[in-house]
Structure formats: C-alpha cells, structure tokens
Write a protein that holds these residues in place. Structure first.
Motif, PDB file in Angstrom:
ATOM      1  N   ILE A 100       0.852  -1.188   0.000  1.00 32.69           N
ATOM      2  CA  ILE A 100       0.000   0.000   0.000  1.00 32.69           C
ATOM      3  C   ILE A 100       0.892   1.244   0.000  1.00 32.69           C
ATOM      4  O   ILE A 100       1.698   1.440   0.901  1.00 32.69           O
ATOM      5  N   LYS A 101       0.746   2.071  -1.030  1.00 33.57           N
ATOM      6  CA  LYS A 101       1.550   3.280  -1.143  1.00 33.57           C
ATOM      7  C   LYS A 101       0.742   4.555  -0.962  1.00 33.57           C
ATOM      8  O   LYS A 101       1.317   5.637  -0.821  1.00 33.57           O
ATOM      9  N   VAL A 102      -0.578   4.447  -1.004  1.00 35.93           N
ATOM     10  CA  VAL A 102      -1.457   5.614  -0.922  1.00 35.93           C
ATOM     11  C   VAL A 102      -2.356   5.504   0.302  1.00 35.93           C
ATOM     12  O   VAL A 102      -2.969   4.453   0.535  1.00 35.93           O
ATOM     13  N   PHE A 103      -2.437   6.578   1.078  1.00 37.93           N
ATOM     14  CA  PHE A 103      -3.311   6.650   2.246  1.00 37.93           C
ATOM     15  C   PHE A 103      -4.236   7.850   2.110  1.00 37.93           C
ATOM     16  O   PHE A 103      -3.818   8.935   1.689  1.00 37.93           O
ATOM     17  N   LEU A 104      -5.496   7.661   2.478  1.00 36.44           N
ATOM     18  CA  LEU A 104      -6.436   8.766   2.565  1.00 36.44           C
ATOM     19  C   LEU A 104      -6.612   9.179   4.024  1.00 36.44           C
ATOM     20  O   LEU A 104      -6.558   8.339   4.918  1.00 36.44           O
ATOM     21  N   SER A 105      -6.832  10.458   4.238  1.00 40.76           N
ATOM     22  CA  SER A 105      -6.981  10.994   5.590  1.00 40.76           C
ATOM     23  C   SER A 105      -8.158  11.957   5.637  1.00 40.76           C
ATOM     24  O   SER A 105      -8.499  12.606   4.646  1.00 40.76           O
ATOM     25  N   GLY A 106      -8.771  12.078   6.802  1.00 40.43           N
ATOM     26  CA  GLY A 106      -9.855  13.034   7.010  1.00 40.43           C
ATOM     27  C   GLY A 106      -9.381  14.391   7.471  1.00 40.43           C
ATOM     28  O   GLY A 106     -10.204  15.282   7.737  1.00 40.43           O
ATOM     29  N   VAL A 107      -8.061  14.587   7.565  1.00 35.97           N
ATOM     30  CA  VAL A 107      -7.528  15.891   7.952  1.00 35.97           C
ATOM     31  C   VAL A 107      -8.041  16.948   6.969  1.00 35.97           C
ATOM     32  O   VAL A 107      -8.039  16.746   5.764  1.00 35.97           O
ATOM     33  N   GLY A 108      -8.463  18.062   7.497  1.00 34.43           N
ATOM     34  CA  GLY A 108      -9.027  19.135   6.681  1.00 34.43           C
ATOM     35  C   GLY A 108     -10.489  19.391   6.994  1.00 34.43           C
ATOM     36  O   GLY A 108     -10.983  20.507   6.808  1.00 34.43           O
ATOM     37  N   GLY A 109     -11.188  18.370   7.471  1.00 34.08           N
ATOM     38  CA  GLY A 109     -12.592  18.550   7.806  1.00 34.08           C
ATOM     39  C   GLY A 109     -12.794  19.550   8.926  1.00 34.08           C
ATOM     40  O   GLY A 109     -13.665  20.434   8.850  1.00 34.08           O
ATOM     41  N   ASP A 110     -12.001  19.432   9.986  1.00 37.16           N
ATOM     42  CA  ASP A 110     -12.109  20.388  11.096  1.00 37.16           C
ATOM     43  C   ASP A 110     -11.753  21.795  10.638  1.00 37.16           C
ATOM     44  O   ASP A 110     -12.412  22.778  11.003  1.00 37.16           O
ATOM     45  N   GLU A 111     -10.685  21.903   9.839  1.00 40.90           N
ATOM     46  CA  GLU A 111     -10.214  23.210   9.414  1.00 40.90           C
ATOM     47  C   GLU A 111     -11.252  23.955   8.575  1.00 40.90           C
ATOM     48  O   GLU A 111     -11.311  25.190   8.607  1.00 40.90           O
TER      49      GLU A 111
END
Length: 635
Positions: free
Chosen positions: A363-374
């Motif tokens: 696995i080379k790609v990760f998704l993140s929820g960072v940005g929702g709070d901002e």
C-alpha cells in the motif's frame, strides 16, 4: 509522493554530480521506485520516484519537454487531468499514459508563470528554462507537497526535505531559535522559516523565480473573500457539497495499487472512507484493494471503536486495529532516532505501526480526514457573529450546545467570544502589552530570561495574522486556519516526513481546492446548526455514513494518550531529557523553572495547554539532539 532536488549556481560554477546524488540518496525511502539526475553546467535537477498513480508506472524524471527547452523535476498528483488534456489538446498514446509531470510542462509552455493557478491537485515542482536560464518553482495551494530551499545569494538549492540541503557541507545545521520559541508558544503563524536557520519553505500557493537578478516570489492563488454561494434550501447546499466531495475523493483514490485509509471513527475520516466505498460500489473507481487502519485504546477514554465498527459493518472492507497499549514500544522516546526529521509525538509514532504494515502489503497511498475540522468547525467565532447580528436567544442556545459538545466551559466561551469582542479597540491596544506580559509570565514563565526578547517573540504569543477581511468572524477564522496555524504550517509537513519514512503518500480529500473554495463561500449556518456542527456534511452524507456516526456529538480528545506517555509510562525518560537539556544549553528554557513546571504536570496539574508544552518540549529536545547536537559536523 516523490522527492525532488536541485542546484542552480548563479556564478556558473558547475554542479557537483556527487552532491546531487547524495541529495537523492538521502531520501531513498521517499522514492524507492526510481532515481534520476540531469546536469548541465551550473544547473542540476534530481528526482526520486514513488509510483502511486497508473501514469507514474512509466514515468522518468527529471524530464525534458519535446523541444528540449524545459526540464522538470516534480512531486505531483494532478487531479484535473481530463480538463487539462482537453484544453492543451494532448493526444499522444492516450490520456491515461500522459504523466502528471508532462501535464505540468505542457501547462507551463502554454501559460508560463500563470500555470500553477490552472492546476488542481498537490504539487511541488521546479522547471529550468535552458534558453532563458531561469528557474521556476511552485507549490500547491494548501501546501500538501513540501518545497524547501537555501539561497546564499550565489547558489539556490532546493529539495523536498531539509536533510537533502544539509548534504551540501557549506550549509550548517544550525537551530532556528525563533521558530523553536514559536513551537513552544503554540504559534503556527510562521509560513516560511524552518527549524534550521537559513533553510526556508516556499509558502503554499506561491511560485518562485530564480534568475540573474535574484529571487522573486509571488502568490498565484488565494480564497476570494467576495465570493458567496447562496441557495434557497439546505438540500441544495448539501447536493452541491456532495458533488464536490465525491469528486474530491474520486480524484484522491487514483492509484496504481491498493489504497489505505486512516479511520478514527470521527465524522471526517468516516466520511472519506464511506464515500470511497460508495464510489467503489458504484463502479466509478477501480478497486485495487482497500484497507483501513485505526488506533484504538483499551484503557483510555479516547477510544472510538464503537464508531469505527459502525463504518466497518456498513461497508464490509478489511479493517486493521492498532491497539495503543499493545504497541507501546512504538512510541518509546528512543524510537525517535529512527526518524530524526519527524518531531516526536505519541500519536504520530503509533501511526508508524500502521504504515509499516501497509508498506509490507504494497500500500503506497493513504487517505486521511484531515481538513474537515479546518473547513467545517474551526473555532467558536460563530458565537461572535450571532452576537453582532443581535440574535441573543440563538447565541445563548448555541453557547450551551458548544459547551457540551466540545467540553469547554460556558464561562470561557462567553468571555472570549461575547465579552472581549465588545471591548473598544483603543482599550484593547492600551491593555494588550500588560496582558501579554502577565500571560507569558503565568503560562510561559519557564523561558530563559531574555529569550523571548532575543528571539523577537515578546508580545507575540499566539499572534493572529490577518491578510484578508471576510464578512464574518467565522469565515475569518477559517481563512486564518488555512494559512496561519500549527496544522497549516507544521502538521502537514510532519505527516509528510512520517509517511516518507515508510514510502507512502498521504492524501487529503477535504483540501481539494474546489471544495475549499465552496466551503469558504457558504453561509456559516451550513457549518454550524445548533447542536450539529458540520451540518452540511451530515446532511450530504445521510444514508452514506452510518446513522450512529452521522448523529454523533463531540469528538475524541487524545490528550490522555499524551499524558500517559509524558507523565506516567515514560516520565523517567522525560526527566532524563530535562537533566541534560539541549534546549537549556541553547538558552531557550530556564532548566530549573521548566523542571518545576514538568513536576507540577506529573503531580496532576494537567490540561491541554500543559500537555502540549511538555509534549512539544520532548519533540524539540529530541530533534535538537538528533539533528543539531549529534551532527556529523560537530553541530
């Protein structure tokens, strides 16, 4: 994620091939799938490749354009590929085989310095113009991809990571005491300086030109403060959001292999994961494999397993649980020696367990929820807006909801967001110096005498930086959150370094520029509605998110995990750092006072602010020892 490097000597001295090779060798983990160099006299470009998209499987960089006038090195993922290919009238062997670096080159050929504004995605690149003998560099609008540089007036050296620049023995690894002070003050407003004196970051949404006359920087994109998006119904806002969010997740899922995602159980990560599963199920994206990773806790109150399980049950993907207590050795302070450029904190280091497992699975790609709070829940300035609009009843109700949802005292909210804004500006200006001195003495009295003055930080505690003026306080807070906070200017860089250590790339769908522009233009009520923060997200993903997640209130607070490590399990190690502190030797902290501060913390005088100071001290102390004091050049 890939890695870039380069040298431009404005005095026409030839580039040393050995130095350029060292600059790419030192980031081998960042790009294990390929390496390239291009040197012509006083200019050299280097590249390390991590193949994360289908087109990158056949990519070779540095890359020359068809006319051989321009050469590029880029760390980039371009999301508006179809639009660009059509506009630029590119055919070739088919749209799927045109690399992102090739697209950037073609865009530069057509639009010149205006090309970054035409690109949607995450990128950091440098293009050398062989005919004009000019270097053009650019960084994406949010600053996802890193771009560092050093310029002594003669040579311009650029790289993805500072350690590459330090391969040039003429650049000393000297600490930037002013930024160290800002770290300890929790002031994230600095956009260009790094912890190394003399090494800088190109700010987000900026381009840079290096030529015979020196350096010229300019901003190519910013949020339009005059733009407004207005509909008649909540359903229309939700539909617009859903279209943009689904497109953002679809773009960020583009991968040549399996995809991983961090799933905390919060609204943001759950939304990203759920939308990805919907896109897979609808056949809009090819599923090459998908797994989630979640940090869970057996004994701490920040465990979110019940919400994580709801998402897993609804969509049925493979979920990996990383037990904090079962993997505590991963957050031992001594582990920081393996990752000298990653500022230590327990949650970041615990994620290394997940990243290591993902790397072994390809696995080379990760998704993140960072940005929702901002973008959807930044601060409590909506209370001030209600006050100014005279909606006192709604204000009182919102105060109660916010106090419960975010475990903040009603008195604190009332004073900071309802009383202070009413104090006339002349009185604030008159009282501010005295208040700042009192606050610094009470909260940060452990700085070494005179340090704040020497570092030019006196009176700048949590300094607000306002560039644009928006219609509401809430919009202003969102804008500043995108540009002048810890998350914007430091956290994303730390996450990048952390992922680079495991040859993985982290992607953030919430930071898609099209989504950012929309969310900055909607009414504040679409973000906050009584006891439902992130209202537009909840409405848009109704039926996609599990009901329990979509209706949840509040969010996890991970301070207990930090306290467990700093004040309990590794307290003796923290004490050992204090006994021979590098920060004390550098004149940053008063050792005796700071030891008292930490002793009070260990004795039970806790709170998010104290925990943050102790954790930041530990991270900076370890960084100073690894990267400054133990430098091969004597430091």
């Amino acid at each position: 994620m890939s890695g870039i490097a380069g040298i431009y000597d404005r005095e026409d001295r030839p580039v040393a091939a050995a130095l350029l090779k060292r600059m790419t060798d030192v980031i081998a983990r960042r790009g294990p799938d390929g390496e390239g160099h291009w040197i012509e006299g006083s200019v050299g470009l280097g590249h390390r490749l991590l193949q994360t998209t289908p087109a990158s499987l056949q990519e070779t960089q540095p890359m020359l354009d068809g006319t051989r006038r321009w050469v590029i090195t880029a760390d980039a993922r371009i999301d508006n590929r179809d639009e660009l290919i059509a506009t630029l009238e590119l055919c070739g062997d088919g749209p799927g085989k045109i690399t992102d670096a090739e697209l950037i080159l073609k865009a530069y050929e057509k639009w010149g310095e205006a090309c970054p504004g035409r690109l949607i995605g995450d990128f950091a690149f440098a293009i050398w113009d062989r005919r004009a003998r000019r270097l053009f560099c650019a960084r994406d609008p949010i600053g996802i991809k890193p771009f560092h540089y050093h310029f002594d007036g003669k040579r311009f050296i650029w790289a993805s990571e500072p350690k590459q620049i330090l391969e040039d023995r003429s650049v000393s690894p000297e600490p930037n005491l002013s930024l160290i002070g800002r770290y300890l003050l929790d002031d994230g407003s600095e956009r260009e300086e790094t912890l190394y004196r003399g090494i800088y970051r190109l700010p987000q949404a900026h381009c840079l030109v290096v030529g015979d006359t020196g350096i010229r920087k300019s901003q190519y994109w910013d949020v339009d403060e005059s733009r407004e998006v207005r509909y008649h119904t909540d359903a229309q806002y939700a539909e617009h959001f859903l279209n943009l969010f689904s497109r953002a997740v679809r773009s960020h899922l583009r991968s040549g292999g399996p995809v991983g995602a961090f799933l905390s159980g919060g609204l943001d990560s759950s939304s990203v994961v759920s939308m990805a599963q919907k896109l897979y199920g609808d056949g809009e994206v090819t599923n090459n494999g998908f797994e989630t990773y979640s940090i869970v806790f057996d004994t701490l109150r920040c465990d979110e397993r019940r919400y994580i399980d709801e998402v897993v049950r609804k969509w049925g993907f493979r979920a990996n649980y990383v037990g904090f207590e079962q993997h505590e050795s991963a957050v031992n302070l001594e582990e920081s020696w393996q990752y000298p450029d990653v500022i230590y904190d327990p949650m970041t280091f615990m994620s290394h367990v997940a990243l290591d497992d993902a790397r072994q699975k390809g696995i080379k790609v990760f998704l993140s929820g960072v940005g929702g709070d901002e973008l959807l829940a930044c601060g409590f300035e909506h209370l001030t807006d209600l006050l100014y609009r005279g909606r006192i009843r709604a204000l009182m109700e919102q105060l109660d909801y916010d106090a419960v949802n975010y475990a903040v005292s009603r008195k604190h909210l009332l004073w900071n967001y309802c009383v202070k804004p009413l104090i006339p500006s002349p009185i604030k200006t008159l009282l501010k110096p005295a208040i700042m001195r009192l606050r610094d003495k009470r909260v940060h009295g452990w700085f070494a005498p005179g340090f704040l003055e020497r570092a030019r930080l006196e009176g700048h505690w949590r300094r607000g930086v306002k560039v644009k003026k928006f219609c509401t306080r809430a919009q202003q807070a969102l804008y500043e959150g995108l540009h002048f906070t810890w998350n914007a200017n430091f956290s994303l860089g730390m996450l990048d370094s952390s992922h680079a250590a495991f040859s993985t790339e982290c992607r953030y769908p919430f930071f898609d520029r099209r989504l950012v522009e929309f969310l900055m233009a909607i009414p504040d009520e679409q973000r906050w509605w009584m006891d439902r923060p992130k209202a537009i997200l909840r409405r848009a993903l109704a039926g996609i998110l599990p009901e329990a997640v979509g209706n949840r209130r509040g969010k996890a607070e991970f301070t207990p995990a930090f306290d467990r490590e700093m004040a309990e399990r590794q307290a003796d190690k923290v004490e050992a750092l204090l006994c021979r502190s590098a920060l004390e030797r550098l004149g940053v902290i008063d050792g005796e006072r700071f030891r008292r501060f930490v002793a009070e913390y260990r004795a039970g005088l806790r709170g998010a602010a104290r925990t943050s100071v102790v954790s930041t001290f530990v991270g900076l102390e370890l960084w100073c020892r690894h990267c400054i004091m133990s430098s091969a050049r004597g430091g």
